[in-house]
Write a protein that holds these residues in place. Structure first.
Motif, PDB file in Angstrom:
ATOM      1  N   HIS A 110       0.881   6.892   3.144  1.00  0.00           N
ATOM      2  CA  HIS A 110       1.407   5.733   2.416  1.00  0.00           C
ATOM      3  C   HIS A 110       1.424   5.944   0.889  1.00  0.00           C
ATOM      4  O   HIS A 110       2.388   5.578   0.212  1.00  0.00           O
ATOM      5  CB  HIS A 110       0.547   4.521   2.782  1.00  0.00           C
ATOM      6  CG  HIS A 110       0.942   3.248   2.125  1.00  0.00           C
ATOM      7  ND1 HIS A 110       1.917   2.417   2.617  1.00  0.00           N
ATOM      8  CD2 HIS A 110       0.492   2.652   0.991  1.00  0.00           C
ATOM      9  CE1 HIS A 110       2.050   1.368   1.823  1.00  0.00           C
ATOM     10  NE2 HIS A 110       1.196   1.483   0.828  1.00  0.00           N
ATOM     11  N   HIS A 114       4.502   5.963  -1.837  1.00  0.00           N
ATOM     12  CA  HIS A 114       4.722   5.218  -3.088  1.00  0.00           C
ATOM     13  C   HIS A 114       5.298   6.134  -4.168  1.00  0.00           C
ATOM     14  O   HIS A 114       6.174   5.734  -4.930  1.00  0.00           O
ATOM     15  CB  HIS A 114       3.413   4.589  -3.577  1.00  0.00           C
ATOM     16  CG  HIS A 114       3.162   3.220  -3.001  1.00  0.00           C
ATOM     17  ND1 HIS A 114       4.048   2.182  -3.129  1.00  0.00           N
ATOM     18  CD2 HIS A 114       2.118   2.725  -2.292  1.00  0.00           C
ATOM     19  CE1 HIS A 114       3.570   1.100  -2.530  1.00  0.00           C
ATOM     20  NE2 HIS A 114       2.396   1.402  -2.011  1.00  0.00           N
ATOM     21  N   SER A 134      -1.554   0.012  -6.990  1.00  0.00           N
ATOM     22  CA  SER A 134      -1.261  -0.921  -5.899  1.00  0.00           C
ATOM     23  C   SER A 134      -2.457  -1.852  -5.697  1.00  0.00           C
ATOM     24  O   SER A 134      -3.379  -1.889  -6.514  1.00  0.00           O
ATOM     25  CB  SER A 134      -0.961  -0.133  -4.621  1.00  0.00           C
ATOM     26  OG  SER A 134      -2.137   0.441  -4.120  1.00  0.00           O
ATOM     27  N   ASP A 296       5.222  -2.611  -0.881  1.00  0.00           N
ATOM     28  CA  ASP A 296       5.310  -1.847   0.371  1.00  0.00           C
ATOM     29  C   ASP A 296       6.673  -1.992   1.061  1.00  0.00           C
ATOM     30  O   ASP A 296       7.177  -3.102   1.216  1.00  0.00           O
ATOM     31  CB  ASP A 296       4.187  -2.290   1.315  1.00  0.00           C
ATOM     32  CG  ASP A 296       2.830  -1.827   0.800  1.00  0.00           C
ATOM     33  OD1 ASP A 296       2.800  -1.011  -0.144  1.00  0.00           O
ATOM     34  OD2 ASP A 296       1.807  -2.272   1.353  1.00  0.00           O
TER      35      ASP A 296
HETATM   36 ZN    ZN Z   1       1.246   0.161  -0.861  1.00  0.00          ZN
END
Ligand code: ZN
Ligand code: KG4
Length: 311
Positions: A110, A114, A134, A296
């Motif tokens: 993840h 980003h 984040s 996200d």
């Molecule tokens: Zn995230």
């Protein structure tokens, strides 16, 4: 090459269809309203919401991309980091589609996703420096080539987004706190004296002391706190330290491209200060992802999967 990408690591259910390095569709279903009464993400509710919504989000992504299931060559999904019960929903759907279509599965990171949000409709030159801000992470990373991501700085406690969210909660504002603080900050001034956290020569961050300093002021001035000025003071402090450490990292690593990413990169003040660095460092390509790709989303997972496949 058509990639179906699935993101369910926290409170957004998202599916994207990517054709090579082009995004054909990116559907994001936010669960924010479900978590707002609790002041933060409730993992149990998040997983149940993913389970309830993933099918319709998947269908919407396929329809918007004007493709059929038969056109899909690979299935990518967020494998980590994230809330385990949420990740499991995405993984289960991805594995099911992979088995059904007999097409390969690609687990994706993840955080790297980003950073790869910054390559959507953009060109990179290596080395690439990245600042990920984040709700769960604040990291400076360096990529000398595709996919080789080295963490060169990180938070020692809370993440910047977490600090926004927790202070907003103390102020009685809605979740997520970042956009709320930012809204109030627009008409406020930096009048509250907050410490610049971890203002040293390292590339690491720390936001828990700033959170405590905020808690002390809020407790003392509960009845006459100017919420606009307080929000402006917090936002400015967080932006100042992020920019200060960015400059340190720039000087140290001499990148050709610098990417700002993660949910907090949707913050206007931070985006403006980051892009302002271009005035001094004109030889560096500064990239801030389009707003749709900051918080996200599955498009960043699909685009990263594409670069995993071609490398
Ligand atoms: Zn995230
Ligand atoms: O990347 P993201 O969507 O989820 C994680 O991977 O954590 O980031 C969510 C974080 C939250 O802390 C939220 O308050 C923050 O991003 N955020 C913002 C803004 N929009 C989202 N923070 C400051 N200003 C914003 N405009």
């Amino acid at each position: 090459m058509i990639i179906l990408a699935i993101e369910t690591s926290c409170d957004e259910t998202s599916v994207a269809i990517v054709s090579n390095n082009k995004i054909l569709s990116n559907i994001v279903h936010s669960q924010i309203l479900k978590h707002q009464p609790y002041g933060g993400v409730v993992p149990e509710i998040a997983a149940r919401e993913h389970t309830a919504n993933i099918s319709s989000v998947l269908q919407a992504a396929i329809t918007a991309a004007c493709i059929n299931y038969d056109d899909i060559d690979y299935i990518a999904y967020t494998a980590k980091p994230g809330l385990i019960n949420c990740l499991l929903v995405g993984k289960t759907i991805a594995e099911t589609i992979s088995l059904f279509l007999n097409k390969p599965l690609l687990p994706v990171n993840h955080l790297q996703g980003h950073i790869y949000a910054g390559i959507i409709n953009q060109e990179w030159q290596f080395p690439v420096l990245g600042l990920i801000v984040s709700g769960g992470h604040t990291q400076l990373v360096l990529l000398k080539e595709h996919l080789k991501m080295e963490v060169i700085g990180t938070t020692e406690d809370d993440a910047a987004g977490e600090c926004f969210d927790k202070v907003a909660r103390m102020l009685g504002l809605k979740y997520p706190g970042g956009p709320e603080i930012s809204k109030y900050a627009k008409t406020g001034k930096k009048t509250y004296n907050l410490p610049l956290p971890k203002d040293d020569s390292s590339l690491n961050f720390s936001f828990s002391g700033l959170k405590s300093a905020c808690a002390n002021i809020i407790e003392k001035e509960i009845n006459n706190l100017n919420i606009n000025d307080f929000s402006a003071s917090l936002e400015t402090t967080i932006v100042d330290i992020l920019i200060k450490k960015s400059i340190l990292a720039l000087e140290k690593t001499q990148p050709k491209t610098f990417i700002l990413s993660g949910g907090v990169s949707a913050n206007n003040n931070l985006r403006n200060h980051f892009l302002k660095l271009k005035e001094k460092y004109s030889h560096i390509n500064f990239i801030v992802p389009e707003l749709e790709y900051c918080t996200d989303n599955a498009a960043m997972i699909g685009i990263l999967a594409y670069y995993m496949l071609i490398n």
